[in-house]
Design a protein around this motif. Structure first.
Motif, PDB file in Angstrom:
ATOM      1  N   PRO A 183      14.621  -8.398   6.347  1.00  0.00           N
ATOM      2  CA  PRO A 183      13.544  -7.787   7.134  1.00  0.00           C
ATOM      3  C   PRO A 183      14.028  -6.828   8.211  1.00  0.00           C
ATOM      4  CG  PRO A 183      13.186 -10.142   6.891  1.00  0.00           C
ATOM      5  CD  PRO A 183      14.549  -9.869   6.349  1.00  0.00           C
ATOM      6  N   GLU A 184      15.212  -7.050   8.738  1.00  0.00           N
ATOM      7  CA  GLU A 184      15.730  -6.184   9.798  1.00  0.00           C
ATOM      8  C   GLU A 184      15.962  -4.750   9.338  1.00  0.00           C
ATOM      9  OE1 GLU A 184      19.256  -8.184   7.766  1.00  0.00           O
ATOM     10  OE2 GLU A 184      17.251  -8.778   8.484  1.00  0.00           O
ATOM     11  N   THR A 185      15.943  -4.524   8.019  1.00  0.00           N
ATOM     12  CA  THR A 185      16.148  -3.163   7.500  1.00  0.00           C
ATOM     13  C   THR A 185      14.839  -2.401   7.315  1.00  0.00           C
ATOM     14  OG1 THR A 185      16.098  -3.842   5.161  1.00  0.00           O
ATOM     15  CG2 THR A 185      18.229  -3.966   6.307  1.00  0.00           C
ATOM     16  N   TYR A 186      13.711  -3.021   7.691  1.00  0.00           N
ATOM     17  CA  TYR A 186      12.399  -2.370   7.557  1.00  0.00           C
ATOM     18  C   TYR A 186      11.857  -2.029   8.942  1.00  0.00           C
ATOM     19  CZ  TYR A 186      12.580  -3.644   2.680  1.00  0.00           C
ATOM     20  OH  TYR A 186      12.968  -3.740   1.374  1.00  0.00           O
ATOM     21  N   ASP A 187      11.110  -0.934   9.016  1.00  0.00           N
ATOM     22  CA  ASP A 187      10.611  -0.504  10.322  1.00  0.00           C
ATOM     23  C   ASP A 187       9.146  -0.837  10.564  1.00  0.00           C
ATOM     24  OD1 ASP A 187       9.622   1.393   8.588  1.00  0.00           O
ATOM     25  OD2 ASP A 187      10.764   3.064   9.420  1.00  0.00           O
ATOM     26  N   HIS A 188       8.475  -1.432   9.583  1.00  0.00           N
ATOM     27  CA  HIS A 188       7.124  -1.933   9.814  1.00  0.00           C
ATOM     28  C   HIS A 188       6.765  -2.916   8.704  1.00  0.00           C
ATOM     29  CE1 HIS A 188       3.547  -1.774  12.256  1.00  0.00           C
ATOM     30  NE2 HIS A 188       2.785  -1.703  11.185  1.00  0.00           N
ATOM     31  N   PHE A 189       5.821  -3.822   9.027  1.00  0.00           N
ATOM     32  CA  PHE A 189       5.427  -4.873   8.095  1.00  0.00           C
ATOM     33  C   PHE A 189       3.915  -4.837   7.910  1.00  0.00           C
ATOM     34  CE2 PHE A 189       9.208  -5.936  10.368  1.00  0.00           C
ATOM     35  CZ  PHE A 189      10.061  -6.505   9.433  1.00  0.00           C
ATOM     36  N   LEU A 190       3.485  -4.970   6.656  1.00  0.00           N
ATOM     37  CA  LEU A 190       2.055  -5.025   6.356  1.00  0.00           C
ATOM     38  C   LEU A 190       1.712  -6.410   5.810  1.00  0.00           C
ATOM     39  CD1 LEU A 190       1.234  -1.628   4.572  1.00  0.00           C
ATOM     40  CD2 LEU A 190       1.454  -2.122   7.013  1.00  0.00           C
ATOM     41  N   PHE A 191       0.586  -6.931   6.245  1.00  0.00           N
ATOM     42  CA  PHE A 191       0.008  -8.148   5.677  1.00  0.00           C
ATOM     43  C   PHE A 191      -1.286  -7.709   5.017  1.00  0.00           C
ATOM     44  CE2 PHE A 191       2.936  -9.625   8.819  1.00  0.00           C
ATOM     45  CZ  PHE A 191       3.435 -10.830   8.330  1.00  0.00           C
ATOM     46  N   SER A 192      -1.228  -7.533   3.704  1.00  0.00           N
ATOM     47  CA  SER A 192      -2.338  -6.953   2.960  1.00  0.00           C
ATOM     48  C   SER A 192      -3.104  -8.048   2.218  1.00  0.00           C
ATOM     49  CB  SER A 192      -1.817  -5.905   1.974  1.00  0.00           C
ATOM     50  OG  SER A 192      -2.888  -5.262   1.313  1.00  0.00           O
ATOM     51  N   TYR A 193      -4.354  -8.244   2.612  1.00  0.00           N
ATOM     52  CA  TYR A 193      -5.197  -9.288   2.027  1.00  0.00           C
ATOM     53  C   TYR A 193      -6.250  -8.668   1.119  1.00  0.00           C
ATOM     54  CZ  TYR A 193      -3.194 -12.436   5.522  1.00  0.00           C
ATOM     55  OH  TYR A 193      -2.318 -13.180   6.276  1.00  0.00           O
ATOM     56  N   HIS A 194      -6.750  -9.472   0.204  1.00  0.00           N
ATOM     57  CA  HIS A 194      -7.853  -8.995  -0.638  1.00  0.00           C
ATOM     58  C   HIS A 194      -9.081  -8.741   0.227  1.00  0.00           C
ATOM     59  CE1 HIS A 194      -9.724  -8.342  -4.541  1.00  0.00           C
ATOM     60  NE2 HIS A 194     -10.794  -8.923  -4.058  1.00  0.00           N
ATOM     61  N   TYR A 251       3.776  -5.213  13.087  1.00  0.00           N
ATOM     62  CA  TYR A 251       3.050  -5.424  11.834  1.00  0.00           C
ATOM     63  C   TYR A 251       1.587  -5.023  11.958  1.00  0.00           C
ATOM     64  CZ  TYR A 251       1.365  -9.787  14.012  1.00  0.00           C
ATOM     65  OH  TYR A 251       0.789 -10.720  14.843  1.00  0.00           O
ATOM     66  N   THR A 252       0.970  -4.841  10.783  1.00  0.00           N
ATOM     67  CA  THR A 252      -0.449  -4.495  10.701  1.00  0.00           C
ATOM     68  C   THR A 252      -1.100  -5.364   9.631  1.00  0.00           C
ATOM     69  OG1 THR A 252       0.028  -2.184  11.271  1.00  0.00           O
ATOM     70  CG2 THR A 252      -2.126  -2.643  10.300  1.00  0.00           C
ATOM     71  N   VAL A 253      -2.258  -5.910   9.943  1.00  0.00           N
ATOM     72  CA  VAL A 253      -3.065  -6.644   8.966  1.00  0.00           C
ATOM     73  C   VAL A 253      -4.038  -5.660   8.330  1.00  0.00           C
ATOM     74  CG1 VAL A 253      -4.738  -8.504   8.615  1.00  0.00           C
ATOM     75  CG2 VAL A 253      -2.868  -8.779  10.277  1.00  0.00           C
ATOM     76  N   CYS A 254      -4.142  -5.684   7.018  1.00  0.00           N
ATOM     77  CA  CYS A 254      -5.018  -4.734   6.322  1.00  0.00           C
ATOM     78  C   CYS A 254      -5.598  -5.400   5.074  1.00  0.00           C
ATOM     79  CB  CYS A 254      -4.277  -3.448   5.980  1.00  0.00           C
ATOM     80  SG  CYS A 254      -2.628  -3.703   5.262  1.00  0.00           S
ATOM     81  N   PHE A 255      -6.534  -4.688   4.413  1.00  0.00           N
ATOM     82  CA  PHE A 255      -7.293  -5.279   3.310  1.00  0.00           C
ATOM     83  C   PHE A 255      -7.385  -4.289   2.155  1.00  0.00           C
ATOM     84  CE2 PHE A 255      -8.432  -7.242   7.253  1.00  0.00           C
ATOM     85  CZ  PHE A 255      -8.453  -8.598   6.945  1.00  0.00           C
ATOM     86  N   GLN A 256      -7.172  -4.771   0.960  1.00  0.00           N
ATOM     87  CA  GLN A 256      -7.101  -3.925  -0.232  1.00  0.00           C
ATOM     88  C   GLN A 256      -8.216  -4.253  -1.219  1.00  0.00           C
ATOM     89  OE1 GLN A 256      -3.130  -5.933  -1.100  1.00  0.00           O
ATOM     90  NE2 GLN A 256      -3.826  -5.580  -3.206  1.00  0.00           N
ATOM     91  N   SER A 257      -8.269  -3.483  -2.297  1.00  0.00           N
ATOM     92  CA  SER A 257      -9.127  -3.752  -3.464  1.00  0.00           C
ATOM     93  C   SER A 257     -10.614  -3.678  -3.173  1.00  0.00           C
ATOM     94  CB  SER A 257      -8.789  -5.126  -4.078  1.00  0.00           C
ATOM     95  OG  SER A 257      -7.421  -5.232  -4.345  1.00  0.00           O
TER      96      SER A 257
END
Length: 353
Positions: A183-194, A251-257
């Motif tokens: 994870p330390e090699t990423y510059d942002h994290f997404l939590f993508s929910y239905h 991080y950012t929480v977001c929603f897909q589909s």
């Protein structure tokens, strides 16, 4: 005389029997004709689903399913669900009998219930495989089971694990899977929910007027918003992020589909990708904690579609964190759910029928 067994029924959403257009069409019709999924009057739903959505969507969806379909094991969702059932049966032992069903298509709920009825089990523990409660998922499962068993002359003891968004073992699996990708090699994290239509959240507190911004669903979960899908999604996110020492800006929480033109829960994952690229983010690690097994929404929608979209926007990489699948700690979590030993922060609640 054989010992009376306790029944366990695992239920996931569903998958076509094959990636062929007729099978995908059959699956989509059953799924989208569910009044808890598209909650509009039946006549409008029929015109919309059978007259517009399915004829246009089925051929395209069939192409996407072909992209993830394994020549040996078939649908990833069904494959991992079968493995989960088998491993859980081994964990529970001979005193239990575990059945697997899909809310839509096969293996079917009626067949699974018939098997449990034939065994004359003294109890049935129903485990909808959706960490966060929603009317369109867990609610639909409960309604379907109620319809199927209403004519039974006798009922075994019935109980439902109606959510497990805060299960400690589930959280640990997502954390362990994330650490495989450094994870330390990423510059942002997404939590993508239905995603869900906003209107499906209005009555989660019994008022018919629930509004997440007013109830603080993105900041906390309590007695007032405990059944809110958004509140549970954010609660899961905070638990995973906390174990990874992520700050809220990380991080950012977001929603897909989403489907159709009515407002769905925001922010949309596609919009968040654009915002991340505009801010100069290059590498995104993406969690999808609404699913317990990798499927079309994770493997293709995140792993392929969003990855391609982000690169076109100037980003470098979108990496999907694998789902729970057959991880031993997830099987241990399933055992907790099957036995009614729910472990979380705070303790999850069980709904008894």
């Amino acid at each position: 005389m054989s010992k009376v067994k306790k029944g366990v029924l695992l239920i996931n959403l569903g998958t076509p029997d094959s990636p062929a257009v007729p099978d995908v069409k059959r699956y989509l019709i059953e799924f989208l004709m569910d009044g808890r999924v598209i909650d509009i009057p039946a006549w409008r739903r029929t015109l919309l689903v059978k007259g517009i959505i399915v004829p246009f969507r089925a051929p395209n969806s069939a192409k996407l399913y072909r992209e993830i379909w394994d020549s040996q094991t078939g649908s990833p969702l069904l494959h991992y669900s079968k493995v989960q059932r088998q491993l859980l049966q081994q964990q529970l032992g001979a005193d239990y009998h575990v059945e697997l069903a899909m809310r839509y298509q096969n293996p079917s709920i009626p067949k699974a219930l018939a098997n449990l009825k034939r065994l004359n089990v003294d109890s049935i523990r129903i485990v909808p495989l959706f960490p966060q409660y929603a009317s369109a998922t867990t609610g639909s499962v409960i309604e379907k089971i109620t319809e199927e068993i209403r004519d039974w002359p006798t009922f075994p003891a019935l109980s439902v694990a109606n959510h497990f968004y805060d299960n400690e073992l589930m959280v640990e699996v997502f954390v362990e899977n994330a650490k495989k990708h450094r994870p330390e090699t990423y510059d942002h994290f997404l939590f993508s929910y239905h995603g869900l239509p906003v209107r499906q959240l209005l009555d989660v507190d019994g008022s018919g007027k629930h509004v997440c911004d007013q109830a603080g669903c993105r900041e906390r979960i309590d007695g007032l918003n405990k059944f809110c899908y958004v509140a549970q999604c954010y609660a899961t996110t905070r638990l995973i992020a906390g174990r990874l020492d992520l700050k809220t800006d990380d991080y950012t929480v977001c929603f897909q589909s989403r489907l159709g033109k009515t407002p769905w829960i925001q922010p949309y994952t596609s919009d968040v990708l654009k915002e991340a690229a505009a801010k100069g983010k290059k590498r995104l690690l993406v969690f999808s904690p609404a699913f317990v097994a990798d499927c079309l929404e994770t493997i293709y929608e995140i792993g392929t579609e969003y990855a391609t979209e982000f690169k076109e926007l100037g980003g470098e990489k979108v990496q999907l964190v694998e789902s729970l699948n057959d991880h031993p700690k997830w099987i241990a979590a399933l055992e907790q759910l099957a036995r009614g030993e729910l472990s979380g922060w705070p303790k999850s609640e069980s709904l008894t029928l």
